[in-house]
Write a protein that holds these residues in place. Structure first.
Motif, PDB file in Angstrom:
ATOM      1  N   GLU A 154       0.539  -1.435   0.142  1.00 24.74           N
ATOM      2  CA  GLU A 154       0.358   0.442  -0.050  1.00 24.74           C
ATOM      3  C   GLU A 154       0.799   1.584   0.193  1.00 24.74           C
ATOM      4  O   GLU A 154       0.336   2.496   0.030  1.00 24.74           O
ATOM      5  N   TYR A 155       2.598   1.428   0.438  1.00 28.65           N
ATOM      6  CA  TYR A 155       3.135   2.411  -0.038  1.00 28.65           C
ATOM      7  C   TYR A 155       3.833   2.617  -1.299  1.00 28.65           C
ATOM      8  O   TYR A 155       4.377   3.678  -1.267  1.00 28.65           O
ATOM      9  N   ARG A 196       9.566   5.893  -3.586  1.00 28.27           N
ATOM     10  CA  ARG A 196       8.245   4.550  -2.983  1.00 28.27           C
ATOM     11  C   ARG A 196       8.627   3.295  -3.600  1.00 28.27           C
ATOM     12  O   ARG A 196       8.317   2.016  -2.745  1.00 28.27           O
ATOM     13  N   THR A 248       7.989   5.742   2.407  1.00 24.00           N
ATOM     14  CA  THR A 248       7.123   6.720   2.670  1.00 24.00           C
ATOM     15  C   THR A 248       6.840   7.709   3.335  1.00 24.00           C
ATOM     16  O   THR A 248       8.446   8.067   3.876  1.00 24.00           O
ATOM     17  N   LEU A 249       6.314   8.331   3.282  1.00 25.23           N
ATOM     18  CA  LEU A 249       5.898  10.053   4.468  1.00 25.23           C
ATOM     19  C   LEU A 249       6.704   9.708   5.420  1.00 25.23           C
ATOM     20  O   LEU A 249       5.886   9.114   6.609  1.00 25.23           O
ATOM     21  N   CYS A 286       5.604  11.383   8.587  1.00 28.97           N
ATOM     22  CA  CYS A 286       5.385  11.835   9.961  1.00 28.97           C
ATOM     23  C   CYS A 286       4.294  10.239  10.666  1.00 28.97           C
ATOM     24  O   CYS A 286       4.438   8.972   9.875  1.00 28.97           O
ATOM     25  N   ASP A 288       1.993   8.186   9.166  1.00 26.23           N
ATOM     26  CA  ASP A 288       2.750   6.482   8.051  1.00 26.23           C
ATOM     27  C   ASP A 288       3.400   5.778   8.694  1.00 26.23           C
ATOM     28  O   ASP A 288       3.580   4.389   8.333  1.00 26.23           O
ATOM     29  N   ARG A 322       1.298   3.373  11.034  1.00 23.95           N
ATOM     30  CA  ARG A 322       1.019   2.359  10.324  1.00 23.95           C
ATOM     31  C   ARG A 322       2.231   1.103   9.616  1.00 23.95           C
ATOM     32  O   ARG A 322       1.926   0.275   9.912  1.00 23.95           O
ATOM     33  N   ASP A 372       0.561  13.923   1.763  1.00 26.61           N
ATOM     34  CA  ASP A 372      -0.047  13.027   2.140  1.00 26.61           C
ATOM     35  C   ASP A 372       0.360  11.892   2.991  1.00 26.61           C
ATOM     36  O   ASP A 372       1.095  11.669   2.570  1.00 26.61           O
ATOM     37  N   PRO A 373      -0.094  11.622   3.882  1.00 25.71           N
ATOM     38  CA  PRO A 373       0.084  10.263   4.093  1.00 25.71           C
ATOM     39  C   PRO A 373      -0.771   8.698   2.816  1.00 25.71           C
ATOM     40  O   PRO A 373      -1.107   9.482   2.704  1.00 25.71           O
ATOM     41  N   ALA A 374       0.221   8.115   2.902  1.00 19.99           N
ATOM     42  CA  ALA A 374       0.267   6.646   2.511  1.00 19.99           C
ATOM     43  C   ALA A 374      -1.175   6.365   2.216  1.00 19.99           C
ATOM     44  O   ALA A 374      -1.911   6.621   1.322  1.00 19.99           O
ATOM     45  N   MET A 375      -2.234   6.346   3.586  1.00 21.53           N
ATOM     46  CA  MET A 375      -3.461   5.312   4.017  1.00 21.53           C
ATOM     47  C   MET A 375      -3.931   6.475   4.102  1.00 21.53           C
ATOM     48  O   MET A 375      -3.727   7.151   5.757  1.00 21.53           O
TER      49      MET A 375
END
Lengths: 390, 358
Positions: free
Chosen positions: A139-140, A227, A232-233, A235, A238, A241, B129-132
């Protein structure tokens, strides 16, 4: 007009050098084992008589090889005993398919060894999967296949041969489950992140999932590569997660302050952001593995910064190193410093109670603990290092 | 047969709205379905009774009161300016229409359920944006124009309505890009282009929802009594490059401004409805988290993102895919070559090292 003097260039297709009036003795000897009879100039070759006009180019040498046999125009004193030159048209379809196939199999055997057939079949299957998009990304946007086969394969020689990376304390990286690797950041360009990814993958088989600044995801090409490579970003959403998903996540909390610091400040850890990585680890209860990287500071010693250009381009800095931009693209070759990567004792975060992540004092304490541990290890490694390049 | 719901569905003139209304009429717990739109539907409405009314004017309140409607499904949110007759009309239909509809709903004492089909476009698309996205996240950059802004405003009105009529169960479904052989939307017209323009250097992550899943989840949300806001999308992610390769269509990488101007040319030529906010989506992409859809709403999509896209792609002829054909031919040749003995190699060319090192 007709009596213009023609100065021949070359031998007009006749053997030997010199004036072109008669073959050289060597050529005569070669011809048929006996001296060739002298013939007038005009009887040989496709040219009949002198050239049509002054200044016209002599016929190219290739002219003498023709499909049809050359007939002497004038009956000479003795007809040339040469066999007429004929060339047969090759197979109009070019080289036959069986020859291609044999050559191909030959080449495949050279490249892949005796097991070439299954190897080649695998390669073809891989290529077909890629061109038809028949592969999965998470998903990333992490593309494991291309990362393993391409990115890692390209970076591995740099890690092993150029920087000669020595990894210590790899047993501190958990074999499974979520964990947060926190590292110092240096080197003007985040090469240290890439090298950490390769080293961790080669020693543990796990993929490090880096957290990158939003600038990375704003840049074309770089965002795509990041990616695909598993980034991933950076933050909290993320990070949490990924950690909940049991991934091994890498952060460089110094960010641009660390990577873009001048060479004179090497191995001095900068501020560790706002401790966001610690609260993410506290919320998910995963261990924090401190990582100290020695050697990355010296690959591009940052001696200057073109502030106005950086502001114009919206970048945090535009580096000036002893080699860049003076040597142009050559200045982009990193200096071959010797690298040491040491993973420290993991800091456990699962012993704190529920609301620990919202306690700023605790977060700062853990942040400081991790920072201190990395700084101390850096000093120890620097003491042990013989020189920058050895 | 006096018990059962009376459902009012807006936006039945369009294909998805019409099919949804028809499938809802077949539900046993639904007594009556009333379809409302400005223009009559083109296809067969079956058991659905059609009322030609404009949700932008107060007549809709009379319809709700007279028919004793207890459930309203709001599907009349338009993403394609061309089909509405321009961006101005589209905004009016979307925003003013929703305002009027909600005002009418507020005045209707019989109303118990409101289901709104929203979209994941409300999350925007940016590099920060966050991934999800989960349902409680805000867009990192508030949308300033177009469809995304309309939907953001609509969601605002729906939240306001939910506060004022706390006795009404309100469900908002934020659906990912709906895709399928019968769907006409900016994203499907984009993928129907013979050569697909992409933004050079970017490979966005995409999520799709199959049209059948959209109908099923709307039906599920109408019948089941689960309030809240839910992301709805098929499982998994497709990268744009991957999607294009799966369609076997050539792509053309252009700088972002060029893609934008090409998009507006295509829009003006009525070739593809390429909306400007789609450019951000095709640059940065978007992913939404669907945990709540599974756990709270209790809905499981039948198609994953990849399967939904494959079903959409089945109706499209391939315009590219030459590389694969070449590779397939080589593979074929290899298989046939393996069946017969190898041509003998000259001794000098045979590998001398032997296989013992490998």
């Amino acid at each position: 007009m007709g009596d213009a003097e023609i100065i021949p260039i070359g031998t007009r297709g006749r053997p030997g050098r010199g004036t072109g009036k008669q073959p050289s003795s060597a050529a005569r000897d070669l011809a048929a084992g006996r001296p060739a009879p002298r013939r007038p100039q005009s009887t040989t070759g496709p040219e009949t008589g002198p050239g049509p006009a002054a200044g016209s180019r002599p016929e190219p040498v290739e002219e003498s090889v023709q499909v049809q046999p050359v007939q002497p125009v004038e009956p000479g004193p003795a007809p040339a005993p040469r066999v007429p030159v004929t060339t047969e048209d090759r197979d109009p379809r070019g080289i036959p398919l069986s020859d291609w196939l044999a050559a191909f199999q030959h080449a495949a055997r050279e490249v892949f060894g005796d097991e070439w057939e299954p190897q080649l079949a695998r390669l073809l299957a891989f290529l077909r999967r890629r061109v038809t998009g028949d592969y999965a990304v998470d998903e990333y946007g992490f593309d494991q296949e291309i990362t393993e086969r391409f990115f890692m394969a390209a970076l591995r020689p740099i890690a092993e041969k150029w920087f000669r990376i020595e990894v210590r304390g790899i047993e501190n990286v958990p074999a499974d489950g979520g964990a947060l690797v926190v590292s110092n950041h240096s080197g003007t360009i985040p090469v240290d992140g890439l090298m950490t990814m390769v080293s961790i993958h080669d020693h543990t088989g796990r993929f490090l999932r880096p957290l990158g600044a939003d600038l990375v995801f704003r840049m074309p090409v770089l965002s795509t590569l990041a990616r695909k490579g598993g980034a991933t970003l950076a933050c909290n959403e993320d990070a949490e997660r990924m950690l909940r998903g049991g991934e091994l996540v890498g952060v460089w909390p110094e960010g641009f302050k660390g990577i873009g610091k001048p060479y004179s400040d090497r191995y001095k850890l900068q501020r560790f952001g706002r401790g966001g990585f610690v609260s993410a680890a506290l919320r998910t209860g995963v261990p924090i593995v401190p990582l100290s990287v020695v050697g990355a500071e010296e690959i591009y010693p940052l001696v200057g910064n073109v502030t106005w250009l950086a502001r114009l381009l919206g970048l945090p800095y535009v580096p000036v190193t002893p080699l860049f931009p003076w040597l142009g693209p050559l200045g982009l070759v990193p200096l071959p410093s010797k690298w040491l990567l040491e993973f420290g004792e993991p800091v456990r975060t699962d012993e704190y109670d529920e609301g620990a992540a919202d306690d700023p004092m605790l977060v700062f304490n853990v942040t400081d603990q991790v920072r201190e541990s990395i700084q101390q290890t850096l000093y120890t490694l620097l003491m042990q290092r013989q020189s920058v390049f050895r | 047969m006096t018990s059962g719901r009376v459902v009012l569905v807006t936006g039945v003139s369009r294909d998805l709205g019409r099919r949804f209304a028809r499938s809802l009429a077949a539900e046993p717990s639904v007594r009556r379905v009333i379809g409302v739109d400005v223009v009559p539907p083109r296809g067969d409405l079956g058991d659905v009774s059609f009322v030609r009314a404009d949700i932008r004017n107060p007549v809709i309140a009379k319809v709700i009161a007279k028919e004793d409607v207890d459930t309203v499904v709001h599907m009349s949110i338009i993403s394609t300016p061309a089909s509405a007759g321009g961006r101005g009309t589209m905004k009016e239909l979307n925003v003013i229409g929703t305002m009027q509809l909600l005002a009418a709903c507020q005045k209707a004492p019989s109303l118990q359920h409101l289901v709104v089909k929203s979209t994941t476009t409300v999350y925007g698309a940016s590099n920060r944006d966050p991934a999800m996205f989960t349902e409680d996240m805000e867009p990192r950059r508030a949308p300033r124009s177009g469809y995304a802004k309309d939907v953001a405003e609509i969601e605002g009105y729906v939240r306001g309505f939910a506060r004022r009529r706390s006795d009404v169960r309100v469900t908002q479904l934020r659906c990912a890009n709906v895709i399928g052989p019968h769907v006409t939307s900016p994203i499907t017209s984009y993928f129907r282009l013979p050569v697909i323009p992409t933004v050079v250097g970017y490979d966005p992550r995409l999520q799709f929802l199959h049209e059948d899943d959209l109908l099923a989840v709307l039906r599920h949300a109408t019948v089941e009594d689960v309030p809240g806001t839910f992301n709805v999308a098929g499982d998994g992610i497709l990268m744009l490059s991957q999607a294009v390769r799966r369609l076997r269509r050539p792509s053309l990488a252009l700088p972002a401004p060029a893609v934008g101007s090409l998009g507006s040319v295509l829009r003006r030529a009525r070739v593809a409805d390429f909306s400007p906010e789609q450019l951000a989506f095709l640059t940065y992409g978007r992913g939404v988290d669907t945990t709540r859809m599974r756990t709270m709403l209790g809905y499981e999509p039948a198609y994953t993102t990849a399967e939904a896209f494959a079903d959409f792609g089945r109706s499209l002829p391939a315009t590219g895919g030459h590389a694969d054909r070449v590779l397939a031919a080589v593979q074929d040749q290899l298989d046939r070559g393996a069946a017969r003995p190898l041509p003998t190699l000259p001794a000098s060319a045979a590998p001398t090292g032997g296989p013992d090192h490998g």
